[in-house]
Every structure is written in C-alpha cells, then in structure tokens.
Design a protein around this motif. Structure first.
Motif, short mmCIF file in Angstrom:
data_model
loop_
_atom_site.label_atom_id
_atom_site.label_comp_id
_atom_site.label_asym_id
_atom_site.label_seq_id
_atom_site.Cartn_x
_atom_site.Cartn_y
_atom_site.Cartn_z
N TYR A 1 -15.49 -42.28 8.44
CA TYR A 1 -15.17 -43.32 9.42
C TYR A 1 -15.98 -43.09 10.69
CZ TYR A 1 -11.27 -44.20 6.28
OH TYR A 1 -10.52 -44.48 5.17
N ARG A 2 -16.03 -41.87 11.12
CA ARG A 2 -16.80 -41.52 12.32
C ARG A 2 -18.29 -41.77 12.10
NH1 ARG A 2 -16.42 -35.84 15.69
NH2 ARG A 2 -18.15 -36.25 17.08
N LEU A 3 -18.80 -41.33 10.96
CA LEU A 3 -20.23 -41.52 10.66
C LEU A 3 -20.62 -43.00 10.69
CD1 LEU A 3 -20.61 -38.95 7.75
CD2 LEU A 3 -21.59 -38.75 10.05
N ILE A 4 -19.82 -43.83 10.02
CA ILE A 4 -20.13 -45.27 9.97
C ILE A 4 -20.00 -45.88 11.36
CG2 ILE A 4 -19.46 -47.50 8.98
CD1 ILE A 4 -20.85 -45.37 7.05
N ALA A 5 -18.99 -45.49 12.12
CA ALA A 5 -18.82 -46.01 13.49
C ALA A 5 -20.03 -45.66 14.35
CB ALA A 5 -17.54 -45.47 14.11
N GLU A 6 -20.63 -44.50 14.08
CA GLU A 6 -21.81 -44.06 14.84
C GLU A 6 -23.12 -44.59 14.27
OE1 GLU A 6 -21.39 -39.79 14.73
OE2 GLU A 6 -19.80 -39.79 16.25
N GLY A 7 -23.04 -45.45 13.25
CA GLY A 7 -24.24 -46.04 12.66
C GLY A 7 -25.00 -45.09 11.75
N ARG A 8 -24.30 -44.07 11.23
CA ARG A 8 -24.93 -43.08 10.37
C ARG A 8 -24.52 -43.28 8.92
NH1 ARG A 8 -23.22 -37.78 13.22
NH2 ARG A 8 -24.74 -36.85 11.87
N ASP A 9 -25.19 -42.60 8.02
CA ASP A 9 -24.90 -42.73 6.60
C ASP A 9 -23.96 -41.61 6.14
OD1 ASP A 9 -24.95 -43.76 4.04
OD2 ASP A 9 -27.07 -43.35 3.67
N LEU A 10 -23.44 -41.77 4.96
CA LEU A 10 -22.58 -40.76 4.36
C LEU A 10 -23.42 -39.62 3.80
CD1 LEU A 10 -20.13 -43.12 2.40
CD2 LEU A 10 -19.93 -42.26 4.74
N TYR A 11 -22.80 -38.46 3.71
CA TYR A 11 -23.49 -37.28 3.17
C TYR A 11 -23.46 -37.28 1.65
CZ TYR A 11 -23.78 -35.60 7.90
OH TYR A 11 -24.08 -35.48 9.23
N TRP A 12 -24.33 -36.47 1.06
CA TRP A 12 -24.50 -36.42 -0.40
C TRP A 12 -23.21 -36.12 -1.14
CZ3 TRP A 12 -23.14 -32.09 -3.05
CH2 TRP A 12 -23.02 -30.90 -2.32
N TRP A 13 -22.31 -35.36 -0.54
CA TRP A 13 -21.10 -34.93 -1.20
C TRP A 13 -19.96 -35.95 -1.12
CZ3 TRP A 13 -17.82 -35.24 2.73
CH2 TRP A 13 -18.32 -34.98 4.01
N HIS A 14 -20.16 -37.03 -0.35
CA HIS A 14 -19.10 -38.04 -0.25
C HIS A 14 -18.93 -38.69 -1.62
CE1 HIS A 14 -16.77 -41.54 0.80
NE2 HIS A 14 -16.55 -40.99 1.99
N PRO A 15 -17.70 -38.88 -2.08
CA PRO A 15 -17.48 -39.47 -3.40
C PRO A 15 -18.16 -40.82 -3.63
CG PRO A 15 -15.45 -38.52 -2.58
CD PRO A 15 -16.45 -38.42 -1.46
#
Length: 160
Positions: A101-115
């Motif tokens: 949620y924080r990553l997306i709010a900051e305009g960033r992508d999810l990390y490789w380990w995210h489901p």
C-alpha cells in the motif's frame, strides 16, 4: 471502443495502472502481501515521534498464516485496529517500507517476493519479510513490558 480511464490494459498489472483510490475491493485486498507487520504492536516516543517495533502481535493475529483470525469483525474485537484506506496509507508513517500500500501510494512498484508478482503466497515468507513464526500474542504481555520485545523492522536494503 475506447477504454475507460480506470480500466487496465489487457495484461497490465492493476497496481501499475490504478491509484489506490481506483482499486476495487478485491484489488485492494490483493495488495496485502501477508507479511503481518501491520499487526505488530509499536511503541511511539512522545517526544520524537520515533516508532519502535515489537514482536508482540495483535490478539487476532495468526502467527502461522500471518493473517487476521477474524478479519471481517476485527474492528469490533480490536477497537484500536487501524483501518487501511487510501488516505490513511498516505499518513501512517509506521507502515513498513515493504508495504505494498505504501509502495503504490509513493508511485513505486512491488518487490519480487510480493505474491502478485511471484505468483506464490510463500515468497513473502521465504524472503524473510513476514513475521511468521516470530511473534508472541499481546494477551501474554503486560503493556509496561513491551519495551523488552523491541525488534528491528526491515530496511529496503535488507531484502533486495
């Protein structure tokens, strides 16, 4: 036919195409990586605002699954459970740096380990991001002893 502005292009990941506000309830819930860190009790220094993380988990936290035991009624059972909304995500400075949620709010992508990226709910655990098997229930600890259970939260460098 023109595509609606909120719709994702075929094959495009919804979290890359939509803001938090544009996500439907299923997409919103899918953003949770199941790390369990938001369910840990935190201590805040009243003078500095600094947050200290503990390994003490909410009474409803299931240490084996890293999920809430009663998610739909959690606010009735735990009145101080903080609901995540697009607005609150942008204000909660204690959300882990790994939080989707924080990553997306900051305009960033999810990390490789995210489901959603890996295709497996286990990668968040395999990467050492989750707190699975590392918590103790708050029911067993007196609040005045919380400082004895302070832990270091992950930094971005700890999982790349």
């Amino acid at each position: 036919m023109a595509m609606a502005e909120n719709c994702t292009k075929p094959g495009e990941a919804f979290w890359k195409a939509k803001t938090l506000e544009e996500m439907n309830p299923q997409e919103w819930e899918a953003l949770c990586d199941g790390c369990g860190r938001c369910c840990l009790n935190k201590l805040e220094d009243w003078d500095t605002g600094e947050i200290a993380w503990t390994k003490i988990a909410c009474t409803l936290f299931d240490d084996g699954t890293c999920r809430c035991k009663n998610y739909l009624k959690r606010h009735e059972t735990v009145p101080d459970c903080v609901p995540l909304t697009p607005a609150s995500v942008r204000q909660l400075h204690w959300l882990p740096v790994t939080c989707a949620y924080r990553l997306i709010a900051e305009g960033r992508d999810l990390y490789w380990w995210h489901p959603l990226v890996s295709g497996s709910a286990e990668t968040v655990h395999e990467a050492g991001i989750s707190v699975r098997g590392r918590t103790i229930p708050e029911d067993d600890i007196a609040v005045e002893n919380y400082e004895d259970y302070v832990i270091e939260p992950p930094t971005e460098d700890s999982f790349k």
